[in-house]
Motif scaffolding. Structure first.
Motif, PDB file in Angstrom:
ATOM      1  N   GLN A 135      12.895 -10.555 -18.069  1.00 33.18           N
ATOM      2  CA  GLN A 135      13.894 -10.497 -19.127  1.00 33.18           C
ATOM      3  C   GLN A 135      13.703  -9.197 -19.892  1.00 33.18           C
ATOM      4  O   GLN A 135      12.572  -8.781 -20.138  1.00 33.18           O
ATOM      5  CB  GLN A 135      13.757 -11.679 -20.067  1.00 33.18           C
ATOM      6  N   TYR A 136      14.815  -8.570 -20.274  1.00 29.24           N
ATOM      7  CA  TYR A 136      14.721  -7.312 -21.016  1.00 29.24           C
ATOM      8  C   TYR A 136      15.734  -7.299 -22.148  1.00 29.24           C
ATOM      9  O   TYR A 136      16.738  -8.002 -22.101  1.00 29.24           O
ATOM     10  CB  TYR A 136      14.899  -6.113 -20.083  1.00 29.24           C
ATOM     11  N   LYS A 190      18.544 -10.247 -17.607  1.00 34.83           N
ATOM     12  CA  LYS A 190      17.473 -10.892 -16.857  1.00 34.83           C
ATOM     13  C   LYS A 190      17.702 -10.584 -15.391  1.00 34.83           C
ATOM     14  O   LYS A 190      18.844 -10.561 -14.925  1.00 34.83           O
ATOM     15  CB  LYS A 190      17.520 -12.393 -17.123  1.00 34.83           C
ATOM     16  N   THR A 228      10.750 -13.488 -12.620  1.00 33.69           N
ATOM     17  CA  THR A 228      11.915 -13.277 -13.471  1.00 33.69           C
ATOM     18  C   THR A 228      11.528 -12.336 -14.595  1.00 33.69           C
ATOM     19  O   THR A 228      10.519 -12.544 -15.269  1.00 33.69           O
ATOM     20  CB  THR A 228      12.416 -14.613 -14.051  1.00 33.69           C
TER      21      THR A 228
END
Length: 76
Positions: A12-13, A43, A10
């Motif tokens: 996330q940004y 995400k 996963t």
């Protein structure tokens, strides 16, 4: 997360600009995947099931420039 990954990771940004991509390359510099990112925060789940075990570089590319780089380890 997780890192090292098995079948997926996963990502996330935050604060991503429009027309940005997530580019994954192996340690030899060969591009193995590219995914478009939604502008802003988000995400995504990267499927690493087809990746061979090893180290990869994840880059966030925006308007032809690399905005960020991260290391990812895939272990099967």
């Amino acid at each position: 997360y997780p890192n090292p990954a098995k079948n997926s990771v996963t990502i996330q940004y935050v604060d991503v600009q429009e027309k940005s991509n997530l580019v994954i390359t192996n340690i030899f510099g060969t591009q193995v995947d590219m995914l478009p990112l939604t502008e802003g925060n988000g995400k995504l789940i990267l499927n690493t099931g087809s990746y061979v075990s090893g180290m990869y570089l994840i880059s966030v590319e925006s308007l032809g420039r690399i905005a960020a780089k991260y290391k990812l380890v895939v272990q099967k």
